[in-house]
Design an enzyme around this catalytic site. Structure first.
Site, PDB file in Angstrom:
ATOM      1  N   SER A  55       0.819  -1.215   0.000  1.00 44.63           N
ATOM      2  CA  SER A  55       0.000   0.000   0.000  1.00 44.63           C
ATOM      3  C   SER A  55       0.858   1.273   0.000  1.00 44.63           C
ATOM      4  O   SER A  55       0.417   2.303  -0.478  1.00 44.63           O
ATOM      5  CB  SER A  55      -0.976  -0.001   1.172  1.00 44.63           C
ATOM      6  OG  SER A  55      -0.598  -0.902   2.152  1.00 44.63           O
ATOM      7  N   SER A  57       4.414   1.129  -0.784  1.00 49.59           N
ATOM      8  CA  SER A  57       5.702   0.951  -1.453  1.00 49.59           C
ATOM      9  C   SER A  57       5.611   0.031  -2.662  1.00 49.59           C
ATOM     10  O   SER A  57       4.676  -0.756  -2.789  1.00 49.59           O
ATOM     11  CB  SER A  57       6.704   0.354  -0.461  1.00 49.59           C
ATOM     12  OG  SER A  57       6.293  -0.944  -0.090  1.00 49.59           O
ATOM     13  N   LYS A  74      13.325  -0.730  -2.633  1.00 51.87           N
ATOM     14  CA  LYS A  74      11.968  -0.481  -2.131  1.00 51.87           C
ATOM     15  C   LYS A  74      11.727   1.027  -2.222  1.00 51.87           C
ATOM     16  O   LYS A  74      12.487   1.810  -1.640  1.00 51.87           O
ATOM     17  CB  LYS A  74      11.890  -0.964  -0.682  1.00 51.87           C
ATOM     18  CG  LYS A  74      10.523  -0.915  -0.080  1.00 51.87           C
ATOM     19  CD  LYS A  74      10.506  -1.711   1.209  1.00 51.87           C
ATOM     20  CE  LYS A  74       9.133  -1.768   1.811  1.00 51.87           C
ATOM     21  NZ  LYS A  74       9.064  -2.713   2.922  1.00 51.87           N
ATOM     22  N   LEU A 125      18.955  -8.396  -3.401  1.00 49.90           N
ATOM     23  CA  LEU A 125      17.959  -9.011  -4.286  1.00 49.90           C
ATOM     24  C   LEU A 125      17.951 -10.517  -4.022  1.00 49.90           C
ATOM     25  O   LEU A 125      19.014 -11.133  -3.909  1.00 49.90           O
ATOM     26  CB  LEU A 125      18.316  -8.747  -5.761  1.00 49.90           C
ATOM     27  CG  LEU A 125      17.444  -9.450  -6.785  1.00 49.90           C
ATOM     28  CD1 LEU A 125      16.022  -8.880  -6.795  1.00 49.90           C
ATOM     29  CD2 LEU A 125      18.039  -9.333  -8.195  1.00 49.90           C
ATOM     30  N   ALA A 126      16.774 -11.077  -3.878  1.00 51.50           N
ATOM     31  CA  ALA A 126      16.635 -12.537  -3.728  1.00 51.50           C
ATOM     32  C   ALA A 126      15.997 -13.032  -5.028  1.00 51.50           C
ATOM     33  O   ALA A 126      14.774 -13.055  -5.155  1.00 51.50           O
ATOM     34  CB  ALA A 126      15.778 -12.852  -2.509  1.00 51.50           C
ATOM     35  N   GLU A 130       9.848 -16.298  -3.658  1.00 51.88           N
ATOM     36  CA  GLU A 130       9.356 -16.725  -2.334  1.00 51.88           C
ATOM     37  C   GLU A 130       9.484 -18.233  -2.111  1.00 51.88           C
ATOM     38  O   GLU A 130       9.238 -19.017  -3.040  1.00 51.88           O
ATOM     39  CB  GLU A 130       7.860 -16.412  -2.212  1.00 51.88           C
ATOM     40  CG  GLU A 130       7.503 -14.962  -2.250  1.00 51.88           C
ATOM     41  CD  GLU A 130       5.988 -14.762  -2.208  1.00 51.88           C
ATOM     42  OE1 GLU A 130       5.238 -15.718  -1.924  1.00 51.88           O
ATOM     43  OE2 GLU A 130       5.552 -13.641  -2.473  1.00 51.88           O
ATOM     44  N   ASP A 169       5.908 -11.242  11.765  1.00 49.08           N
ATOM     45  CA  ASP A 169       5.106 -11.634  10.594  1.00 49.08           C
ATOM     46  C   ASP A 169       5.859 -12.667   9.753  1.00 49.08           C
ATOM     47  O   ASP A 169       5.897 -12.575   8.527  1.00 49.08           O
ATOM     48  CB  ASP A 169       4.746 -10.389   9.765  1.00 49.08           C
ATOM     49  CG  ASP A 169       3.616 -10.667   8.772  1.00 49.08           C
ATOM     50  OD1 ASP A 169       2.900 -11.685   8.925  1.00 49.08           O
ATOM     51  OD2 ASP A 169       3.449  -9.866   7.826  1.00 49.08           O
ATOM     52  N   GLU A 173       5.700 -16.477   2.672  1.00 48.87           N
ATOM     53  CA  GLU A 173       5.748 -15.371   1.698  1.00 48.87           C
ATOM     54  C   GLU A 173       6.867 -14.384   2.027  1.00 48.87           C
ATOM     55  O   GLU A 173       7.329 -13.660   1.146  1.00 48.87           O
ATOM     56  CB  GLU A 173       4.414 -14.584   1.696  1.00 48.87           C
ATOM     57  CG  GLU A 173       3.235 -15.333   1.115  1.00 48.87           C
ATOM     58  CD  GLU A 173       2.477 -16.152   2.155  1.00 48.87           C
ATOM     59  OE1 GLU A 173       3.091 -16.610   3.154  1.00 48.87           O
ATOM     60  OE2 GLU A 173       1.274 -16.358   1.974  1.00 48.87           O
ATOM     61  N   ASP A 187      10.789  -8.201   4.949  1.00 44.70           N
ATOM     62  CA  ASP A 187       9.611  -7.474   5.433  1.00 44.70           C
ATOM     63  C   ASP A 187       9.627  -7.254   6.943  1.00 44.70           C
ATOM     64  O   ASP A 187       8.929  -7.952   7.701  1.00 44.70           O
ATOM     65  CB  ASP A 187       8.315  -8.155   4.978  1.00 44.70           C
ATOM     66  CG  ASP A 187       7.191  -7.124   4.913  1.00 44.70           C
ATOM     67  OD1 ASP A 187       7.386  -6.020   5.470  1.00 44.70           O
ATOM     68  OD2 ASP A 187       6.133  -7.405   4.323  1.00 44.70           O
TER      69      ASP A 187
HETATM   70  O1  CKG Z   1      10.512  -5.230   1.818  1.00 44.10           O
HETATM   71  C1  CKG Z   1       9.666  -5.677   1.086  1.00 44.10           C
HETATM   72  N1  CKG Z   1       8.382  -5.460   1.282  1.00 44.10           N
HETATM   73  C2  CKG Z   1       9.994  -6.497  -0.081  1.00 44.10           C
HETATM   74  C3  CKG Z   1      11.264  -6.972  -0.475  1.00 44.10           C
HETATM   75  C4  CKG Z   1      12.589  -6.821   0.152  1.00 44.10           C
HETATM   76  N2  CKG Z   1       9.098  -6.923  -0.940  1.00 44.10           N
HETATM   77  N3  CKG Z   1       9.701  -7.657  -1.874  1.00 44.10           N
HETATM   78  C5  CKG Z   1       8.959  -8.283  -2.941  1.00 44.10           C
HETATM   79  C6  CKG Z   1       8.370  -9.617  -2.575  1.00 44.10           C
HETATM   80  C7  CKG Z   1       8.203  -9.861  -1.096  1.00 44.10           C
HETATM   81  C8  CKG Z   1       7.533 -11.176  -0.822  1.00 44.10           C
HETATM   82  N4  CKG Z   1       6.301 -11.300  -1.516  1.00 44.10           N
HETATM   83  C9  CKG Z   1       6.410 -11.104  -2.954  1.00 44.10           C
HETATM   84  C10 CKG Z   1       7.048  -9.818  -3.302  1.00 44.10           C
HETATM   85  C11 CKG Z   1      11.054  -7.714  -1.623  1.00 44.10           C
HETATM   86  C12 CKG Z   1      12.128  -8.360  -2.309  1.00 44.10           C
HETATM   87  N5  CKG Z   1      11.922  -9.261  -3.287  1.00 44.10           N
HETATM   88  C13 CKG Z   1      12.990  -9.898  -3.856  1.00 44.10           C
HETATM   89  N6  CKG Z   1      14.264  -9.663  -3.460  1.00 44.10           N
HETATM   90  C14 CKG Z   1      14.505  -8.791  -2.476  1.00 44.10           C
HETATM   91  C15 CKG Z   1      13.449  -8.102  -1.866  1.00 44.10           C
HETATM   92  C16 CKG Z   1      13.735  -7.080  -0.799  1.00 44.10           C
HETATM   93  N7  CKG Z   1      12.841 -10.804  -4.845  1.00 44.10           N
HETATM   94  C17 CKG Z   1      11.817 -11.306  -5.512  1.00 44.10           C
HETATM   95  C18 CKG Z   1      12.053 -12.076  -6.666  1.00 44.10           C
HETATM   96  C19 CKG Z   1      11.040 -12.631  -7.380  1.00 44.10           C
HETATM   97  C20 CKG Z   1       9.662 -12.480  -7.010  1.00 44.10           C
HETATM   98  C21 CKG Z   1       9.452 -11.717  -5.811  1.00 44.10           C
HETATM   99  C22 CKG Z   1      10.510 -11.172  -5.108  1.00 44.10           C
END
Ligand code: CKG
Length: 355
Positions: A55, A57, A74, A125-126, A130, A169, A173, A187
């Site tokens: 909501s 970001s 982010k 970056l991951a 998930e 949390d 996910e 998160d």
């Molecule tokens: O901080 C966050 N809210 C955040 C982060 C941190 N949100 N995302 C995206 C995904 C979080 C879990 N649910 C799906 C969206 C991230 C994030 N994502 C990824 N890498 C690092 C971060 C930092 N990588 C992704 C790769 C492929 C699909 C989704 C995420």
């Protein structure tokens, strides 16, 4: 009369003013320490695909133009955050990430900067997404994979708790996978920050005794956030602990409740407490109304049963979990993050839930 500088506020000027500064110490070939100042701002990154939207970001993949290293950035909307009075939550996330900057299983914050409209958090970056997506694809995970991912998760939780952070949390996910399919917890927007004991002064410590990444008066700044948040629902229905529902309070053992739910879910493809709506899910949690499928491995059953206990003080501690027979043969610590990832496979003795 307005200050002449303030009337000249262009985007470029903002990008410079909002740039993050990182001090790097490097030792040259002669053993001399060189201090390098690295300034990063919006202009230093190429922004790519959207990874997620919330909501307040949007998270996008981005590449550092200079090093070509990939990050997740982010981007938070300042006006929306101020309008919805969420400034404290953003600060908690930043302080938390700054506290947890050195663990392989936790998404690391490298820089923060801002421009006129947005705040930017540059994070690990991951790329493999998930753990939840992996679980959906396979249906369940076998015991070896569950041991592997749960041992990494426990190691990350231990690090958070030792650094005064309760996640609040934890769920599949929020467990992301890096390029080697190892976990990265993310998160921290709803995390609870605990005041840390003051470190003993050391010779090379900052004489002010403060940490620039957090407010200098943790008790006065952080306590109101805890109180305010304790009275509202934090978390995701399926993983929320009974103490949060009954007493509106979360403690370190609340993360271990979520850990027990995740362990259960990895082995049988569904969380232990799930109903048609949030209210019914909460009812199941406070009544401890869950059952194991008959094929659930008995040693894992014993561990889950000793985590999913209504009284948080009765749940196993992190050291007891590590010593539990479910983790026999697992070496905790650095070895967890260097050993090869097992071949990913479902639990063939438990039927995957229907999609
Ligand atoms: O901080 C966050 N809210 C955040 C982060 C941190 N949100 N995302 C995206 C995904 C979080 C879990 N649910 C799906 C969206 C991230 C994030 N994502 C990824 N890498 C690092 C971060 C930092 N990588 C992704 C790769 C492929 C699909 C989704 C995420």
């Amino acid at each position: 009369m307005p200050h002449p500088m303030r009337t000249r506020s262009t985007s470029d000027e903002w990008a410079d003013r909002g740039a993050a500064v990182q001090i790097q110490r490097e030792t040259d070939a002669n053993g001399n320490v060189q201090i390098k100042t690295i300034k990063k701002g919006v202009k230093d990154f190429t922004f790519g695909r959207t990874l997620g939207e919330g909501s307040f970001s949007t998270v996008v993949a981005a590449t550092d133009r200079q090093t070509l290293r990939e990050y997740a950035i982010k981007i938070l909307d300042k006006r929306h955050i101020i309008k919805e009075k969420k400034v404290k939550y953003v600060n908690v996330e930043k302080y938390t990430l700054n506290r947890l900057g050195n663990h392989p299983g936790i998404v690391r914050l490298y820089y923060t900067f801002q421009d006129e409209r947005s705040l930017y958090f540059v994070l690990d970056l991951a790329p493999k997404g998930e753990l939840f997506t992996l679980l959906k694809k396979l249906g369940t995970l076998n015991v070896e994979c569950t041991q592997y991912y749960c041992a990494q998760l426990l190691d990350a939780i231990e690090y958070m708790h030792n650094h005064g952070v309760i996640h609040r949390d934890l769920k599949p996910e929020n467990i992301l996978l890096d390029e080697n399919m190892r976990i990265k917890v993310t998160d921290f927007g709803t995390a609870k920050l605990l005041s840390l004991p003051k470190p003993a002064p050391s010779a090379d410590a900052d004489p002010s005794g403060t940490d620039a990444s957090e407010p200098s008066t943790p008790t006065s700044t952080i306590t109101p956030i805890e109180e305010e948040r304790a009275s509202s629902f934090v978390g995701t229905a399926e993983y929320v602990s009974p103490e949060l529902l009954n007493d509106k309070s979360a403690c370190k053992a609340s993360d271990l409740w979520a850990f027990g739910c995740i362990l259960f879910q990895l082995l049988c493809g569904r969380p232990p407490f799930k109903a048609n709506n949030e209210y019914q899910t909460f009812q199941k949690i406070i009544k401890l109304d869950y059952t194991f499928p008959p094929e659930f491995p008995p040693v894992a059953k014993d561990l889950v049963a000793n985590l999913l206990l209504l009284d948080p003080s009765k749940r196993l501690t992190i050291d007891q979990i590590k010593a539990h027979p479910f983790f026999s043969g697992i070496e905790f610590g650095l070895a967890l993050w260097t050993r090869p990832t097992p071949r990913l496979a479902p639990n063939s003795s438990i039927p995957a839930p229907s999609k």
